[in-house]
Structure formats: structure tokens, C-alpha cells
Design an enzyme around this catalytic site. Structure first.
Site, PDB file in Angstrom:
ATOM      1  N   THR A  35      79.198  29.332  75.655  1.00  0.00           N
ATOM      2  CA  THR A  35      78.996  28.070  74.947  1.00  0.00           C
ATOM      3  C   THR A  35      78.978  26.903  75.938  1.00  0.00           C
ATOM      4  OG1 THR A  35      80.337  29.108  73.207  1.00  0.00           O
ATOM      5  CG2 THR A  35      79.659  26.841  72.841  1.00  0.00           C
ATOM      6  N   ALA A  87      86.058  28.178  73.259  1.00  0.00           N
ATOM      7  CA  ALA A  87      87.347  28.815  72.945  1.00  0.00           C
ATOM      8  C   ALA A  87      87.076  30.191  72.358  1.00  0.00           C
ATOM      9  CB  ALA A  87      88.137  27.980  71.954  1.00  0.00           C
ATOM     10  N   LYS A  98      92.236  30.750  74.719  1.00  0.00           N
ATOM     11  CA  LYS A  98      91.149  30.710  75.686  1.00  0.00           C
ATOM     12  C   LYS A  98      91.438  31.728  76.789  1.00  0.00           C
ATOM     13  CE  LYS A  98      89.582  26.844  77.148  1.00  0.00           C
ATOM     14  NZ  LYS A  98      88.280  27.537  77.131  1.00  0.00           N
ATOM     15  N   GLY A  99      90.421  31.981  77.602  1.00  0.00           N
ATOM     16  CA  GLY A  99      90.624  32.878  78.739  1.00  0.00           C
ATOM     17  C   GLY A  99      89.862  34.182  78.649  1.00  0.00           C
ATOM     18  N   GLY A 100      89.000  34.299  77.602  1.00  0.00           N
ATOM     19  CA  GLY A 100      88.156  35.489  77.521  1.00  0.00           C
ATOM     20  C   GLY A 100      87.318  35.665  78.773  1.00  0.00           C
ATOM     21  N   GLU A 107      91.023  26.010  83.361  1.00  0.00           N
ATOM     22  CA  GLU A 107      90.675  25.304  82.120  1.00  0.00           C
ATOM     23  C   GLU A 107      91.861  24.464  81.644  1.00  0.00           C
ATOM     24  OE1 GLU A 107      89.508  28.735  79.832  1.00  0.00           O
ATOM     25  OE2 GLU A 107      87.420  28.514  80.391  1.00  0.00           O
TER      26      GLU A 107
HETATM   27  C1  5RP Z   1      86.704  31.309  79.411  1.00  0.00           C
HETATM   28  C2  5RP Z   1      86.999  30.752  78.067  1.00  0.00           C
HETATM   29  C3  5RP Z   1      85.844  30.519  77.159  1.00  0.00           C
HETATM   30  O1  5RP Z   1      85.867  29.189  76.751  1.00  0.00           O
HETATM   31  C4  5RP Z   1      85.994  31.413  75.958  1.00  0.00           C
HETATM   32  O2  5RP Z   1      86.116  32.747  76.411  1.00  0.00           O
HETATM   33  C5  5RP Z   1      84.808  31.280  75.020  1.00  0.00           C
HETATM   34  O3  5RP Z   1      83.671  31.822  75.620  1.00  0.00           O
HETATM   35  P1  5RP Z   1      82.274  31.875  74.896  1.00  0.00           P
HETATM   36  O4  5RP Z   1      81.798  30.464  74.783  1.00  0.00           O
HETATM   37  O5  5RP Z   1      81.428  32.722  75.814  1.00  0.00           O
HETATM   38  O6  5RP Z   1      82.464  32.539  73.546  1.00  0.00           O
HETATM   39  O7  5RP Z   1      88.110  30.476  77.702  1.00  0.00           O
HETATM   40  O8  5RP Z   1      87.875  31.600  80.116  1.00  0.00           O
END
Ligand code: 5RP
Length: 227
Positions: A35, A87, A98-100, A107
Site C-alpha cells: 500500500t 498496516a 504492523k510489521g508484516g 516504522e
Molecule cells: C511493513 C508493514 C506494512 O505496513 C504492512 O505489512 C501492510 O503491508 P501491505 O500494505 O503490503 O498490506 O507494516 O512492515
């Protein structure tokens, strides 16, 4: 609409919002993930309207530079006017997981150093209670097993994210089967374990504004700090 189309829609809404909050001297904080990538791509055509960006990861910094946007170190940027990031989950209080993408520590630092934190997410990220998404915890490598044993005492299942090294040289434990009804307390509790760098709960510093992409359009939801 597909999830990608919803991400594009919130990214464009975030660009429109950001342009109302900045001037040509502004340095914008920019997050990490798919995103945030949509946001970077949409922001690029307005790069003459701000001064530079601070990025929450090496990947975002590289993408910004490819668009010709200056990336500066947070230490030389001072307090940022605005930080935009995605997020993995948000609750109605705009407390986040967060942190995926393993960028949680940077962040959290950039969010802390910003006057306004705008979260951008598609509707699938909205939950009543955080914890369906496994909570990421960044850990100093030599403390991995010790921290995992301590985390188990909180009644969750820590899983080592194999093959992932953060931009800070650390490892990630993802906490499965962990319902989080009191995110502020849980955030502090996990951070007090020796060897934890930080965890992916953004509750002590939640988002100020959420732009949520839904089939009905992008909803702007204000957090408690803005009400
Ligand atoms: C990365 C994050 C991202 O903001 C969270 O994982 C969302 O990712 P995406 O926009 O790909 O769904 O925290 O560490």
C-alpha cells in the site's frame, strides 16, 4: 473492486490529503509495504511540491530514489509533519498491528517522530480486536530462543520467521493464536522482555487518521487524538 484497486484508491486519497498538509519545505515520512508502494508511485508526480522524504525501510528508500525523490536520514530531518504508512490490522481506536514486511522498528521510530500519522489500508485490515494477524516482534538474534520462551508465557505461539533479517540486522518472531484486547498494555509488556527490539503493536502511538478503502469508497476515520 479487487484488493489492489482498493489499495490504489486509498493511496490516491492519501496523496490528496498529504498535499493539503505540506509545503515545499516539508519532509514526508513514508512507510513500507504494497500500500505504501502505491502511495509512493502516486506521490511521485507531485515531487516538486515537497522537499524530501524519510523512509521506514531500505526498500521504500530505493523506490523513492528511483522516482527521483530525495531521501534523507531522520537524524537530519527533525520532526516530520506527516507520516503515511499501511498496516496489517487496525481496530476502531486506530491501534494497529504492523510489521508484516519486517520494517516495524523503523516504522515505529518514524511514526514517533511525526506530528501526524496517517494509516492507509484496504477494508480487509479492519478488525474489532487485534490479533488475528500474527503479531511481529523484532528480536536481537542471540536472544531469539530466550525471548520465544518468555513470549510463550503470554499464552501465544511464537514462530521464527525463517530467512528474514531486518534492515537493522535482527530477526522476527511472529506471535500466532494471540488475541489482544488491551493493545497498549500488551505493547509495553512485550517491549519489556530483554532482547526485544520492539513489537508490531502501534497502540501507545496509534494512527491519527485512517484512510480505509471500501467498496463504498475511501472512508476517513479520525483517531481519538483528532476527535
Ligand atoms: C511493513 C508493514 C506494512 O505496513 C504492512 O505489512 C501492510 O503491508 P501491505 O500494505 O503490503 O498490506 O507494516 O512492515
Amino acid at each position: 473492486m479487487t484488493q489492489d484497486e482498493l489499495k490504489q484508491a486509498v493511496a490516491q486519497a492519501a496523496v490528496d490529503y498529504t498535499l493539503t498538509r505540506i509545503d515545499d519545505n516539508s519532509i514526508i515520512g513514508i512507510g513500507t509495504g504494497s500500500t505504501a508502494n502505491c502511495f509512493i508511485d502516486a506521490l511521485a508526480e507531485h515531487k516538486a511540491k515537497f522537499c524530501a522524504a524519510v523512509a521506514s525501510s531500505e526498500a521504500s528508500a530505493e523506490r523513492l530514489r528511483r522516482h527521483g525523490i530525495d531521501v534523507v536520514d531522520l537524524n537530519s530531518a527533525g520532526t516530520l509533519d506527516i507520516y503515511i504508512d499501511g498496516a496489517d490490522e487496525t481496530n476502531p481506536d486506530l491501534e494497529l498491528i504492523k510489521g508484516g514486511g519486517a520494517a516495524l522498528t523503523r516504522e515505529k521510530i518514524v511514526a514517533a517522530a511525526s506530528k501526524e500519522f496517517v494509516c492507509i489500508a484496504d477494508g480487509s485490515k479492519w478488525v474489532d480486536t487485534l490479533g488475528e494477524f500474527p503479531l511481529p516482534v523484532e528480536v536481537i538474534p542471540m536472544a531469539r530462543s530466550y525471548v520465544a520462551r518468555e513470549l510463550t508465557k503470554l499464552d501465544c505461539d511464537p514462530v521464527y520467521r525463517e530467512g528474514v533479517v531486518t534492515d537493522n540486522g535482527n530477526v522476527i518472531l511472529d506471535l500466532y493464536n494471540f488475541s489482544i484486547p488491551n493493545p497498549r498494555e500488551t505493547e509495553a509488556q512485550i517491549n519489556s522482555i530483554v532482547g526485544v527490539v520492539t513489537n508490531g503493536l502501534f497502540a501507545q502511538r496509534p494512527a491519527d487518521v485512517l484512510l480505509l478503502g471500501t467498496e463504498e469508497g475511501v472512508q476517513k476515520i479520525e483517531g481519538n487524538s483528532n476527535k
